[in-house]
Structure formats: C-alpha cells, structure tokens
Design a protein around this motif. Structure first.
Motif, PDB file in Angstrom:
ATOM      1  N   VAL A 459      19.902 -14.603  28.659  1.00  0.00           N
ATOM      2  CA  VAL A 459      20.095 -15.683  27.698  1.00  0.00           C
ATOM      3  C   VAL A 459      21.214 -15.355  26.725  1.00  0.00           C
ATOM      4  O   VAL A 459      22.006 -16.223  26.349  1.00  0.00           O
ATOM      5  N   LEU A 460      21.304 -14.080  26.321  1.00  0.00           N
ATOM      6  CA  LEU A 460      22.187 -13.729  25.207  1.00  0.00           C
ATOM      7  C   LEU A 460      23.449 -12.959  25.581  1.00  0.00           C
ATOM      8  O   LEU A 460      24.486 -13.141  24.938  1.00  0.00           O
ATOM      9  N   SER A 461      23.395 -12.103  26.575  1.00  0.00           N
ATOM     10  CA  SER A 461      24.515 -11.185  26.806  1.00  0.00           C
ATOM     11  C   SER A 461      25.642 -11.762  27.644  1.00  0.00           C
ATOM     12  O   SER A 461      26.769 -11.264  27.604  1.00  0.00           O
ATOM     13  N   LEU A 462      25.371 -12.818  28.416  1.00  0.00           N
ATOM     14  CA  LEU A 462      26.397 -13.390  29.283  1.00  0.00           C
ATOM     15  C   LEU A 462      27.411 -14.209  28.483  1.00  0.00           C
ATOM     16  O   LEU A 462      27.090 -14.759  27.425  1.00  0.00           O
ATOM     17  N   SER A 463      28.603 -14.320  29.013  1.00  0.00           N
ATOM     18  CA  SER A 463      29.601 -15.195  28.408  1.00  0.00           C
ATOM     19  C   SER A 463      29.149 -16.636  28.596  1.00  0.00           C
ATOM     20  O   SER A 463      28.269 -16.934  29.411  1.00  0.00           O
ATOM     21  N   ASP A 464      29.754 -17.538  27.843  1.00  0.00           N
ATOM     22  CA  ASP A 464      29.379 -18.950  27.975  1.00  0.00           C
ATOM     23  C   ASP A 464      29.532 -19.432  29.406  1.00  0.00           C
ATOM     24  O   ASP A 464      28.656 -20.131  29.948  1.00  0.00           O
ATOM     25  N   GLU A 465      30.628 -19.063  30.027  1.00  0.00           N
ATOM     26  CA  GLU A 465      30.881 -19.508  31.403  1.00  0.00           C
ATOM     27  C   GLU A 465      29.815 -18.994  32.357  1.00  0.00           C
ATOM     28  O   GLU A 465      29.243 -19.753  33.152  1.00  0.00           O
ATOM     29  N   ASP A 466      29.531 -17.684  32.282  1.00  0.00           N
ATOM     30  CA  ASP A 466      28.532 -17.094  33.178  1.00  0.00           C
ATOM     31  C   ASP A 466      27.128 -17.591  32.860  1.00  0.00           C
ATOM     32  O   ASP A 466      26.297 -17.765  33.764  1.00  0.00           O
ATOM     33  N   PHE A 467      26.855 -17.823  31.607  1.00  0.00           N
ATOM     34  CA  PHE A 467      25.536 -18.317  31.205  1.00  0.00           C
ATOM     35  C   PHE A 467      25.252 -19.683  31.825  1.00  0.00           C
ATOM     36  O   PHE A 467      24.194 -19.915  32.418  1.00  0.00           O
TER      37      PHE A 467
END
Length: 482
Positions: A459-467
């Motif tokens: 939920v928190l560690s991924l970049s916006d794109e990967d999230f």
C-alpha cells in the motif's frame, strides 16, 4: 536562553552569578585600552527564582556541573591532568551552566527540589555538544573567555594573515568590520559606492547576504581577520573544485566559518586524506562537507577515537566508511555520553547496535531517556513484546527519531481502523515514516474502495505507477473469480 546580543566596546559585562538571585557589582569587568573587545551577553529568563533552593543543594549541583564539564573535556581528548588545570579557568562558564540548569528545570526550583545527576547531564551534555559543533578545536578557548570572546588588535604578521596587492586595507576588529558592513547597507540605499573590505564584496558575490555575514562575524570574531586572498578565496575555490555548488558555499561558511581559516596544505587536505583512509567516500566529499562542514575542523585524535568505537561496536571497515559518509555529524557525538549509552540501550532490548548504527546512525544523537525509552514503552504498552520491538528497530531504526505524541500515536490510531493484524507493523515498521494525511490515508482509502486487499508495504512503499498497476491487477483477478 536567548541568542547572544552584541554590545559596543564601551559597555561593561555582567557575569552570571548562578548561586545568587542577584548579580553583584563586582561582576563588572574592565579591560586595558590597548585591547579591542567584542562583548556578548546572554539574556536569560528573569522569572527563574532560587529562593526556595537550599544553598547546600546549589553548591552540590555546581559541583555536579563542574564534574560534567571536566568529564566532557576528557571525552574530547584532553588528559585528566590538563582538564583539571583548565577547570580552574572556567568558573564563569560553570556559573553559566548553572543558569542553564535553572532555566531548563525552572519548575523544579520553584518547589525547591534537588536535581538528579542524570537530569544534570541530560541538560548539559547536549548543550556542550553544540559548543563543540560550533567552535571545533577552539571551543576550550571559547569556554575560557565566556561570555567574552577577546579580539585583540594585531598586526598582519601577528595574525599570520597573508596579504597581496589586492589586500590594501587595514586589518580591522570584528566590531569595526560589522560597523563597516552596516555602513555599506545604508550607503547602498543611498546609491553610494562605499569602500568595502574585500571579504564583504567577495562573499556577497557568492550570494551571501549582508546580515548573514555580520552574524557570522558576531559568532566567530576571528573571521574578520581572515585574508581574502590568503585564506577565504583559496578554501572556497578548493570546495568548488570538489564539486560543491557555488550556491551552497554561503551555507557552508555560515555553518563553519572556521573552515576558511584552515591551511589547505597543512591541515585541510591531510585531514581529508586521513578521513578517506578511515573510509569516507572521496567521490562524495561535496555532499559530506555540505552536510557537516565541521568534520574537517576536528582533531585527528577525536576522529580516530570515534572510528575506534565504531569498530568496537562491531562495524566493519566498509560500514564505518558508509556511516562517516552518510552521517558525518556522528563525529560530533560524545562517545561516553551519546554513543556508548545508546549502544548499551539497544543491546539491552535485544537489538544489535551495529545494525542500527550502520543503517540509521542519526539515532545515536538522541537521548536514551527522552527519546529512545518512550518509543519502546509506547509499543510495549500497545501489547508488543520486547522481541517485536527489537525486530522493528532492526528493520527501521529511524522509528526512534519520531515523536510519540505527534507521529506514533496518531498513526497508530489510524492503523487500528485499517483492519490489519498488529504483526503487520512488526513486518513493516516503515509505516510510521510515511505521511498520514498525504500517503497513508489516501492510499488506504483507494484500496478500501476497490474491495481488494494488499499488504501494508504494498500500500505504501510502491511508486504511484506501480501501486495503481498492482491494484488494477488485483481488481481484475477478483472480478475474474467472481
């Protein structure tokens, strides 16, 4: 305590009388006419009252303050005999430390309660660390003359100032230097062309504001004596050659003006070579110096002592180099008052201190009592075992740098609404490093609306794109199974 304020040469100085509620007239000092002085006075909170404190307690606390100062001097590399002799010249500074105690623990004195030794140390050691960070190897002299840094009129030869054909001006006291800079400010408003010292012209061309230059000289009067061609310019050009941006030079000089007084060939370059041998990445000198320019002004013995302790903790030479490069301010931390107690504390709760040091060295600058223990107690009170806290600290030691009230508590309360098991925080304590309003709440609300479930770190560690890519795949998979 408020910032030091500047006075003219005709003023007298009132020294602190910490064991008395008033300052006697004998504390006024006079000096020979042959000396030019820069006077400083520390303004204090007049509401501090000692009327309820027994004289014997004040005397005992003064002895404690002296003991702390004497120990601090030895920790900075001074031998015990020299420290004992030096203490005889530091009575005025001890009085000042007493006043510091009375200001920090004002409420304790209102009821006449005695301070404990840990309380005295917690108040004074960080304060003394600030003096070392600001004044470097000159800090002992600063303490000896406190609160009056004496600046004598000297010839160019006495000041060891190299002049050139371009330096055709009379060496001035810092008082005159500041006054001349002020005159320049007024003249600028009147579109006049004043005759400025080359220091001011050069520093202003570098982007250093006039008020900042004046403040540097007030805090470090010797800066007014530095030759432009012989000292300041060669150091600045050397820093630029290292890759430091011109726009960063004013900040470096402001943080550590003493750097401009160091000989390149005899001190600065050899110290850098010494630090490179200790592991500092020579390719990253620009970042290291910008972060902590005081690093290059510490004695070899102080540098080596800190590195030896890092080895004692169990760090490898490679890890030591990384710590010095990423957190050069570690050198300013007292071994006996900061590094060793913090190391012992982490060891006591099952955390390998070398792991925390190698990953989050800045944590070792925090107080065990005021910062570290409250964080551990917070998680213990929430139902975690000490082994859980140890895992969290090992994975994310920066958690100890967060405020319990301002950071941990509000994020904990929101976490309880996220329907994750408490073990999720043990796996991913980095949760507390993200912004509650801008990251945690925003991301979780999106996940909740999608109807799928992600791990907390996803939920928190991924970049916006990967999230959003992951979320889209989860939603698609959920719909396919429906």
């Amino acid at each position: 305590m408020k910032a030091f304020t500047l006075f003219g040469p005709s003023d007298t100085i009132l020294l602190f009388a910490a064991a008395s509620s008033s300052v006697s007239s004998r504390s006024q000092l006079s000096f020979p006419q042959t000396q030019r002085l820069l006077f400083c006075r520390a303004e204090t909170d007049a509401s501090v009252s000692l009327v309820n404190v027994p004289p014997n307690l004040l005397l005992a606390e003064r002895e404690e303050a002296k003991a702390v100062l004497r120990m601090f001097l030895t920790n900075q590399g001074m031998n015990r005999l020299t420290a004992a002799r030096k203490m005889k010249k530091l009575d005025r500074f001890v009085d000042h430390l007493m006043l510091r105690l009375h200001t920090v623990y004002k409420t304790r004195y209102l009821v006449g309660r005695e301070l404990t030794t840990p309380e005295i140390r917690d108040a004074l050691i960080p304060y003394l660390d600030e003096f070392v960070e600001e004044h470097g190897d000159n800090f002992v002299e600063v303490l000896e003359y406190f609160p009056i840094p004496i600046v004598k009129d000297k010839t160019v030869q006495e000041n060891n100032i190299n002049t050139s054909d371009d330096d055709n001006y009379v060496v001035e006291t810092s008082e005159e230097f500041v006054q001349k800079a002020t005159s320049h400010s007024r003249a600028s408003n009147n579109t006049e062309t004043p005759n400025l010292p080359p220091h001011v012209v050069y520093l202003e061309e570098l982007g250093m504001e006039l008020e900042v230059i004046k403040e540097v000289i007030r805090k470090f009067p010797a800066f007014a004596y530095y030759s432009l061609e012989g000292k300041i310019k060669p150091v600045v050009e050397f820093l630029l050659d290292l890759g430091i941006s011109k726009s960063d030079i004013p900040a470096i000089i402001t943080k550590r003006p003493q750097l401009c007084g160091i000989s390149l060939t005899e001190n600065l370059i050899p110290t850098m070579a010494f630090l490179e041998d200790l592991g500092v990445d020579k390719k990253k000198w620009a970042k290291v110096i910008y972060r902590f320019p005081a690093l290059l002004t510490y004695s070899r013995s102080k540098l080596q002592a800190t590195v030896d302790f890092l080895y004692e903790m169990g760090l490898s030479p490679q890890d030591v180099g990384k710590v010095l490069t990423r957190c050069p301010s570690i050198i300013s931390y007292s071994i006996d008052e900061k590094l060793r107690p913090t190391s012992h504390y982490f060891d006591s709760i099952g955390v390998n201190p070398a792991v925390v040091m190698s990953r989050y060295p800045q944590v070792f600058g925090l107080s065990v009592e005021a910062s570290l223990k409250p964080v551990t107690d917070f998680f213990m009170q929430k139902g975690y075992h000490v082994a859980d806290v140890a895992l969290m600290a090992s994975r994310y030691g920066a958690i100890y740098s967060f405020s319990v009230e301002d950071n941990l508590l509000p994020k904990w309360e929101y976490f309880l609404s996220m329907e994750y098991p408490k073990t999720e925080l043990v796996k991913f304590p980095q949760y507390f490093g993200y912004s509650l309003e801008e990251r945690i709440k925003v991301r979780y609300e999106v996940v909740k609306e999608s109807g799928v479930r992600l791990l907390l770190n996803q939920v928190l560690s991924l970049s916006d794109e990967d999230f959003y890519k992951l979320l889209k795949r989860k939603v698609k998979k959920k719909n396919a199974c429906a």
